[in-house]
Scaffold this motif. Sequence first.
Motif, mmCIF file in Angstrom:
data_model
loop_
_atom_site.group_PDB
_atom_site.id
_atom_site.type_symbol
_atom_site.label_atom_id
_atom_site.label_comp_id
_atom_site.label_asym_id
_atom_site.label_seq_id
_atom_site.Cartn_x
_atom_site.Cartn_y
_atom_site.Cartn_z
ATOM 1 N N HIS A 57 0.860 -1.177 0.000
ATOM 2 C CA HIS A 57 0.000 0.000 0.000
ATOM 3 C C HIS A 57 0.900 1.232 0.000
ATOM 4 O O HIS A 57 2.125 1.117 0.103
ATOM 5 C CB HIS A 57 -0.916 0.004 1.230
ATOM 6 N N ASP A 58 0.307 2.412 -0.084
ATOM 7 C CA ASP A 58 1.103 3.641 -0.102
ATOM 8 C C ASP A 58 1.954 3.805 1.155
ATOM 9 O O ASP A 58 3.057 4.320 1.098
ATOM 10 C CB ASP A 58 0.199 4.872 -0.248
ATOM 11 N N ASP A 59 1.426 3.340 2.298
ATOM 12 C CA ASP A 59 2.123 3.605 3.549
ATOM 13 C C ASP A 59 2.458 2.355 4.355
ATOM 14 O O ASP A 59 2.891 2.438 5.500
ATOM 15 C CB ASP A 59 1.311 4.568 4.414
ATOM 16 N N VAL A 60 2.289 1.158 3.776
ATOM 17 C CA VAL A 60 2.619 -0.071 4.503
ATOM 18 C C VAL A 60 2.855 -1.201 3.513
ATOM 19 O O VAL A 60 2.249 -1.244 2.444
ATOM 20 C CB VAL A 60 1.499 -0.442 5.512
ATOM 21 N N VAL A 61 3.766 -2.088 3.881
ATOM 22 C CA VAL A 61 4.057 -3.288 3.091
ATOM 23 C C VAL A 61 3.963 -4.480 4.031
ATOM 24 O O VAL A 61 4.463 -4.426 5.157
ATOM 25 C CB VAL A 61 5.464 -3.232 2.467
ATOM 26 N N PHE A 62 3.318 -5.560 3.567
ATOM 27 C CA PHE A 62 3.176 -6.766 4.368
ATOM 28 C C PHE A 62 3.910 -7.928 3.703
ATOM 29 O O PHE A 62 3.753 -8.155 2.503
ATOM 30 C CB PHE A 62 1.698 -7.141 4.522
ATOM 31 N N PHE A 63 4.692 -8.663 4.508
ATOM 32 C CA PHE A 63 5.379 -9.873 4.059
ATOM 33 C C PHE A 63 4.863 -11.037 4.899
ATOM 34 O O PHE A 63 4.822 -10.943 6.125
ATOM 35 C CB PHE A 63 6.895 -9.779 4.293
ATOM 36 N N ALA A 64 4.478 -12.142 4.249
ATOM 37 C CA ALA A 64 4.128 -13.358 4.980
ATOM 38 C C ALA A 64 5.438 -14.017 5.404
ATOM 39 O O ALA A 64 6.343 -14.190 4.595
ATOM 40 C CB ALA A 64 3.310 -14.292 4.100
ATOM 41 N N MET A 65 5.565 -14.370 6.698
ATOM 42 C CA MET A 65 6.819 -14.887 7.235
ATOM 43 C C MET A 65 6.747 -16.351 7.663
ATOM 44 O O MET A 65 7.740 -16.896 8.118
ATOM 45 C CB MET A 65 7.266 -14.039 8.426
ATOM 46 N N GLY A 66 5.608 -16.992 7.562
ATOM 47 C CA GLY A 66 5.522 -18.377 8.014
ATOM 48 C C GLY A 66 5.505 -18.448 9.535
ATOM 49 O O GLY A 66 5.181 -17.493 10.215
ATOM 50 N N ALA A 67 5.858 -19.592 10.071
ATOM 51 C CA ALA A 67 5.879 -19.789 11.534
ATOM 52 C C ALA A 67 7.006 -18.979 12.166
ATOM 53 O O ALA A 67 8.041 -18.749 11.559
ATOM 54 C CB ALA A 67 6.046 -21.269 11.850
ATOM 55 N N SER A 68 6.780 -18.532 13.392
ATOM 56 C CA SER A 68 7.811 -17.765 14.087
ATOM 57 C C SER A 68 7.854 -18.155 15.557
ATOM 58 O O SER A 68 6.973 -18.841 16.049
ATOM 59 C CB SER A 68 7.546 -16.263 13.942
ATOM 60 N N TRP A 69 8.888 -17.720 16.209
ATOM 61 C CA TRP A 69 9.073 -17.971 17.641
ATOM 62 C C TRP A 69 9.223 -16.626 18.335
ATOM 63 O O TRP A 69 9.730 -15.678 17.760
ATOM 64 C CB TRP A 69 10.352 -18.769 17.897
ATOM 65 N N LEU A 70 8.818 -16.571 19.581
ATOM 66 C CA LEU A 70 9.036 -15.403 20.422
ATOM 67 C C LEU A 70 9.938 -15.826 21.564
ATOM 68 O O LEU A 70 9.664 -16.817 22.243
ATOM 69 C CB LEU A 70 7.708 -14.868 20.987
ATOM 70 N N ALA A 71 11.033 -15.118 21.748
ATOM 71 C CA ALA A 71 11.960 -15.421 22.847
ATOM 72 C C ALA A 71 12.055 -14.219 23.770
ATOM 73 O O ALA A 71 12.089 -13.085 23.313
ATOM 74 C CB ALA A 71 13.340 -15.755 22.290
ATOM 75 N N LEU A 72 12.065 -14.464 25.063
ATOM 76 C CA LEU A 72 12.287 -13.421 26.060
ATOM 77 C C LEU A 72 13.689 -13.604 26.603
ATOM 78 O O LEU A 72 14.049 -14.695 27.034
ATOM 79 C CB LEU A 72 11.261 -13.534 27.183
ATOM 80 N N TYR A 73 14.463 -12.536 26.568
ATOM 81 C CA TYR A 73 15.879 -12.610 26.934
ATOM 82 C C TYR A 73 16.251 -11.315 27.620
ATOM 83 O O TYR A 73 15.810 -10.246 27.187
ATOM 84 C CB TYR A 73 16.696 -12.810 25.656
ATOM 85 N N PRO A 74 17.014 -11.333 28.725
ATOM 86 C CA PRO A 74 17.352 -10.084 29.404
ATOM 87 C C PRO A 74 17.972 -9.057 28.444
ATOM 88 O O PRO A 74 18.846 -9.381 27.658
ATOM 89 C CB PRO A 74 18.360 -10.521 30.473
ATOM 90 N N ARG A 75 17.488 -7.848 28.556
ATOM 91 C CA ARG A 75 17.907 -6.766 27.655
ATOM 92 C C ARG A 75 19.420 -6.609 27.621
ATOM 93 O O ARG A 75 20.015 -6.513 26.556
ATOM 94 C CB ARG A 75 17.231 -5.462 28.085
ATOM 95 N N HIS A 76 20.060 -6.573 28.790
ATOM 96 C CA HIS A 76 21.511 -6.342 28.813
ATOM 97 C C HIS A 76 22.269 -7.503 28.165
ATOM 98 O O HIS A 76 23.299 -7.298 27.541
ATOM 99 C CB HIS A 76 22.001 -6.071 30.241
ATOM 100 N N LEU A 77 21.745 -8.724 28.264
ATOM 101 C CA LEU A 77 22.407 -9.872 27.638
ATOM 102 C C LEU A 77 22.221 -9.872 26.122
ATOM 103 O O LEU A 77 23.131 -10.247 25.386
ATOM 104 C CB LEU A 77 21.888 -11.177 28.229
ATOM 105 N N LEU A 78 21.057 -9.432 25.651
ATOM 106 C CA LEU A 78 20.832 -9.333 24.209
ATOM 107 C C LEU A 78 21.751 -8.270 23.604
ATOM 108 O O LEU A 78 22.349 -8.479 22.559
ATOM 109 C CB LEU A 78 19.364 -9.020 23.913
ATOM 110 N N ALA A 79 21.885 -7.138 24.284
ATOM 111 C CA ALA A 79 22.806 -6.095 23.816
ATOM 112 C C ALA A 79 24.237 -6.624 23.795
ATOM 113 O O ALA A 79 24.979 -6.406 22.828
ATOM 114 C CB ALA A 79 22.711 -4.861 24.703
#
Length: 132
Positions: free
Chosen positions: A34-56
């Motif tokens: 669209h003029d102001d947004v693009v959508f990509f189908a990504m298939g299956a995904s995972w969500l991981a929670l990880y301490p911010r300082h360790l990810l950095a």
Amino acid sequence: MEPRVSFITLGVADLAVSLHFYRDILGLTPRKIHDDVVFFAMGASWLALYPRHLLALDAGVAETGHGFRGVALAHNVRSQAEVDQLLHIAQEGGGKLIKPAQPTSWGGYAGYFADPDGHLWEVAWNPEFPID
């Protein structure tokens, strides 16, 4: 709540530049443009929670200030060679290599790049999560 992430939305400075990077460089296929947004189908995904300082620390960037937004997206691949290849493609296409690929503390192989807006992507081969 059912466990799923429906959308991950990245705020970008220039939609045309980002569309080019994700479509033409990384090879994603847009499902809707669209003029102001693009959508990509990504298939299956995972969500991981990880301490911010360790990810950095893992990405090799400062926890606060410029360079780290408190989140990184991850794309797992089938081999160490694919990690190297995708990091190279991203860098050659306008992304910035943040952390070269290397063996990880968890037994895999990974590196990081930033897209043109600085969004972090980890590219990883993880023997604990094989790709079919």
